[in-house]
Design a protein around this motif. Structure first.
Motif, mmCIF file in Angstrom:
data_model
loop_
_atom_site.group_PDB
_atom_site.id
_atom_site.type_symbol
_atom_site.label_atom_id
_atom_site.label_comp_id
_atom_site.label_asym_id
_atom_site.label_seq_id
_atom_site.Cartn_x
_atom_site.Cartn_y
_atom_site.Cartn_z
ATOM 1 N N LYS A 1 0.837 -1.210 0.000
ATOM 2 C CA LYS A 1 0.000 0.000 0.000
ATOM 3 C C LYS A 1 0.868 1.256 0.000
ATOM 4 C CE LYS A 1 -4.110 -1.769 2.242
ATOM 5 N NZ LYS A 1 -4.864 -1.906 3.471
ATOM 6 N N ALA A 2 1.918 1.254 0.821
ATOM 7 C CA ALA A 2 2.815 2.414 0.887
ATOM 8 C C ALA A 2 3.503 2.627 -0.457
ATOM 9 C CB ALA A 2 3.841 2.232 1.997
ATOM 10 N N ALA A 3 3.899 1.548 -1.109
ATOM 11 C CA ALA A 3 4.537 1.664 -2.425
ATOM 12 C C ALA A 3 3.565 2.247 -3.442
ATOM 13 C CB ALA A 3 5.041 0.302 -2.899
ATOM 14 N N LEU A 4 2.338 1.753 -3.449
ATOM 15 C CA LEU A 4 1.334 2.259 -4.389
ATOM 16 C C LEU A 4 0.994 3.721 -4.110
ATOM 17 C CD1 LEU A 4 -0.924 -0.899 -4.548
ATOM 18 C CD2 LEU A 4 0.253 0.148 -6.497
ATOM 19 N N HIS A 5 1.048 4.107 -2.845
ATOM 20 C CA HIS A 5 0.779 5.497 -2.475
ATOM 21 C C HIS A 5 1.920 6.420 -2.929
ATOM 22 C CE1 HIS A 5 -0.809 8.856 -0.167
ATOM 23 N NE2 HIS A 5 0.404 9.033 0.325
ATOM 24 N N THR A 6 3.149 5.913 -2.843
ATOM 25 C CA THR A 6 4.322 6.717 -3.170
ATOM 26 C C THR A 6 4.597 6.762 -4.668
ATOM 27 O OG1 THR A 6 5.287 6.172 -1.034
ATOM 28 C CG2 THR A 6 6.795 7.001 -2.723
ATOM 29 N N LEU A 7 4.512 5.604 -5.311
ATOM 30 C CA LEU A 7 4.734 5.517 -6.765
ATOM 31 C C LEU A 7 3.372 5.566 -7.445
ATOM 32 C CD1 LEU A 7 7.279 2.554 -6.725
ATOM 33 C CD2 LEU A 7 7.821 4.983 -7.046
ATOM 34 N N ASP A 8 3.271 6.161 -8.602
ATOM 35 C CA ASP A 8 1.961 6.215 -9.256
ATOM 36 C C ASP A 8 1.609 4.902 -9.952
ATOM 37 O OD1 ASP A 8 3.846 6.523 -11.287
ATOM 38 O OD2 ASP A 8 2.602 7.907 -12.436
ATOM 39 N N ARG A 9 2.610 4.019 -10.121
ATOM 40 C CA ARG A 9 2.359 2.730 -10.759
ATOM 41 C C ARG A 9 3.440 1.749 -10.323
ATOM 42 N NH1 ARG A 9 4.794 6.263 -13.972
ATOM 43 N NH2 ARG A 9 6.534 5.656 -15.306
ATOM 44 N N VAL A 10 3.099 0.470 -10.354
ATOM 45 C CA VAL A 10 4.076 -0.577 -10.066
ATOM 46 C C VAL A 10 3.833 -1.762 -10.993
ATOM 47 C CG1 VAL A 10 4.388 0.073 -7.635
ATOM 48 C CG2 VAL A 10 2.706 -1.676 -8.235
ATOM 49 N N TYR A 11 4.915 -2.483 -11.226
ATOM 50 C CA TYR A 11 4.886 -3.726 -11.992
ATOM 51 C C TYR A 11 5.634 -4.777 -11.189
ATOM 52 C CZ TYR A 11 3.840 -0.547 -15.832
ATOM 53 O OH TYR A 11 3.279 0.427 -16.626
ATOM 54 N N THR A 12 5.211 -6.008 -11.311
ATOM 55 C CA THR A 12 5.940 -7.103 -10.693
ATOM 56 C C THR A 12 5.672 -8.382 -11.472
ATOM 57 O OG1 THR A 12 6.484 -8.157 -8.580
ATOM 58 C CG2 THR A 12 4.143 -7.721 -9.006
ATOM 59 N N ARG A 13 6.534 -9.342 -11.244
ATOM 60 C CA ARG A 13 6.381 -10.659 -11.848
ATOM 61 C C ARG A 13 6.419 -11.663 -10.699
ATOM 62 N NH1 ARG A 13 9.320 -7.162 -14.474
ATOM 63 N NH2 ARG A 13 11.292 -7.735 -13.498
ATOM 64 N N VAL A 14 5.420 -12.565 -10.675
ATOM 65 C CA VAL A 14 5.297 -13.521 -9.571
ATOM 66 C C VAL A 14 5.081 -14.914 -10.148
ATOM 67 C CG1 VAL A 14 3.991 -14.148 -7.501
ATOM 68 C CG2 VAL A 14 4.254 -11.736 -8.102
ATOM 69 N N ALA A 15 5.913 -15.847 -9.718
ATOM 70 C CA ALA A 15 5.755 -17.239 -10.153
ATOM 71 C C ALA A 15 4.378 -17.750 -9.726
ATOM 72 C CB ALA A 15 6.858 -18.100 -9.559
ATOM 73 N N CYS A 16 3.751 -18.516 -10.598
ATOM 74 C CA CYS A 16 2.382 -18.987 -10.335
ATOM 75 C C CYS A 16 2.279 -19.895 -9.117
ATOM 76 C CB CYS A 16 1.829 -19.696 -11.565
ATOM 77 S SG CYS A 16 1.458 -18.564 -12.921
ATOM 78 N N ASP A 17 3.385 -20.502 -8.683
ATOM 79 C CA ASP A 17 3.339 -21.346 -7.484
ATOM 80 C C ASP A 17 3.581 -20.547 -6.197
ATOM 81 O OD1 ASP A 17 6.065 -20.871 -7.714
ATOM 82 O OD2 ASP A 17 6.643 -22.976 -7.504
ATOM 83 N N ASN A 18 3.766 -19.229 -6.308
ATOM 84 C CA ASN A 18 3.981 -18.376 -5.141
ATOM 85 C C ASN A 18 2.631 -17.794 -4.703
ATOM 86 O OD1 ASN A 18 4.797 -16.577 -3.197
ATOM 87 N ND2 ASN A 18 6.475 -15.711 -4.406
ATOM 88 N N ILE A 19 1.808 -18.660 -4.148
ATOM 89 C CA ILE A 19 0.437 -18.289 -3.785
ATOM 90 C C ILE A 19 0.381 -17.115 -2.810
ATOM 91 C CG2 ILE A 19 -1.750 -19.140 -2.821
ATOM 92 C CD1 ILE A 19 -0.925 -20.302 -5.617
ATOM 93 N N PRO A 20 1.199 -17.073 -1.751
ATOM 94 C CA PRO A 20 1.110 -15.922 -0.831
ATOM 95 C C PRO A 20 1.362 -14.577 -1.524
ATOM 96 C CG PRO A 20 2.336 -17.703 0.191
ATOM 97 C CD PRO A 20 2.147 -18.087 -1.247
ATOM 98 N N SER A 21 2.358 -14.519 -2.418
ATOM 99 C CA SER A 21 2.637 -13.255 -3.109
ATOM 100 C C SER A 21 1.524 -12.902 -4.083
ATOM 101 C CB SER A 21 3.978 -13.329 -3.841
ATOM 102 O OG SER A 21 5.034 -13.349 -2.910
ATOM 103 N N LEU A 22 0.970 -13.898 -4.755
ATOM 104 C CA LEU A 22 -0.150 -13.624 -5.663
ATOM 105 C C LEU A 22 -1.354 -13.112 -4.886
ATOM 106 C CD1 LEU A 22 0.115 -16.646 -8.118
ATOM 107 C CD2 LEU A 22 0.567 -14.239 -8.631
ATOM 108 N N LYS A 23 -1.656 -13.726 -3.748
ATOM 109 C CA LYS A 23 -2.778 -13.269 -2.925
ATOM 110 C C LYS A 23 -2.570 -11.826 -2.479
ATOM 111 C CE LYS A 23 -4.566 -16.078 0.171
ATOM 112 N NZ LYS A 23 -4.714 -17.119 1.228
ATOM 113 N N LEU A 24 -1.333 -11.501 -2.077
ATOM 114 C CA LEU A 24 -1.018 -10.128 -1.664
ATOM 115 C C LEU A 24 -1.274 -9.159 -2.812
ATOM 116 C CD1 LEU A 24 0.288 -7.893 0.092
ATOM 117 C CD2 LEU A 24 2.503 -8.699 -0.762
ATOM 118 N N CYS A 25 -0.758 -9.482 -3.987
ATOM 119 C CA CYS A 25 -0.912 -8.588 -5.143
ATOM 120 C C CYS A 25 -2.386 -8.383 -5.489
ATOM 121 C CB CYS A 25 -0.150 -9.144 -6.344
ATOM 122 S SG CYS A 25 1.649 -9.059 -6.159
ATOM 123 N N PHE A 26 -3.143 -9.475 -5.555
ATOM 124 C CA PHE A 26 -4.556 -9.349 -5.915
ATOM 125 C C PHE A 26 -5.340 -8.612 -4.830
ATOM 126 C CE2 PHE A 26 -3.822 -13.309 -8.618
ATOM 127 C CZ PHE A 26 -3.679 -12.565 -9.776
#
Length: 157
Positions: free
Chosen positions: A95-120
């Motif tokens: 949230k802090a990153a999204l507030h500070t930067l106007d946009r973000v990009y990331t790449r997450v391996a499909c088996d990294n469920i915790p990171s995917l859940k966080l992003c979504f």
């Protein structure tokens, strides 16, 4: 209480070894060598455009950190101490990153469920599927005022 503290270039010089060690110990072997090398080599005062680092602190204890290089086009990752997962530390950092930067990009391996859940959970949108650096299917995600065209123009599509 967890505080989110930006890591400025002058502070990075002092805490970089701590961040690298923290990544190795608590990154669950998901942080790539390329990402670690990127952090090891990050310089500049100010940082290059779209670069942002922040730490999550419980008192004086590092419990997590996030970084974006060039809005995530160069590099993006987050590490949270296992004892602090499921306590909204990752959400607070993103949230802090999204507030500070106007946009973000990331790449997450499909088996990294915790990171995917966080992003979504924080509203990032999956827009492309690639084969990642470890050979795994990997989702490309964008958040904020992201643009698939910017991602493609950067040569990541």
């Amino acid at each position: 209480m967890i505080r989110i503290v930006p890591i400025r270039p002058t502070l990075l010089r002092r805490v970089r070894p701590l961040l690298l060690d923290f990544s190795k110990r608590h990154g669950d072997r998901r942080i790539t060598h390329r990402a670690m090398r990127w952090l090891r080599n990050l310089t500049g005062d100010p940082y290059p455009g779209g670069t942002w680092l922040a730490a999550a602190l419980d008192g004086r204890r590092l419990v997590g950190f996030i970084l974006f290089g060039n809005y995530g086009l160069d590099e993006a990752f987050i590490v949270v101490h296992p004892e602090y997962r499921k306590q909204a530390v990752g959400e607070s950092l993103l949230k802090a990153a999204l507030h500070t930067l106007d946009r973000v990009y990331t790449r997450v391996a499909c088996d990294n469920i915790p990171s995917l859940k966080l992003c979504f959970k924080e509203g990032l949108v999956a827009f492309h599927l690639i084969t990642g650096p470890t050979g795994k299917p990997t989702l490309c995600l964008g958040g904020g005022d992201w643009s698939r065209q910017e991602f493609t123009d950067y040569g990541l599509d």
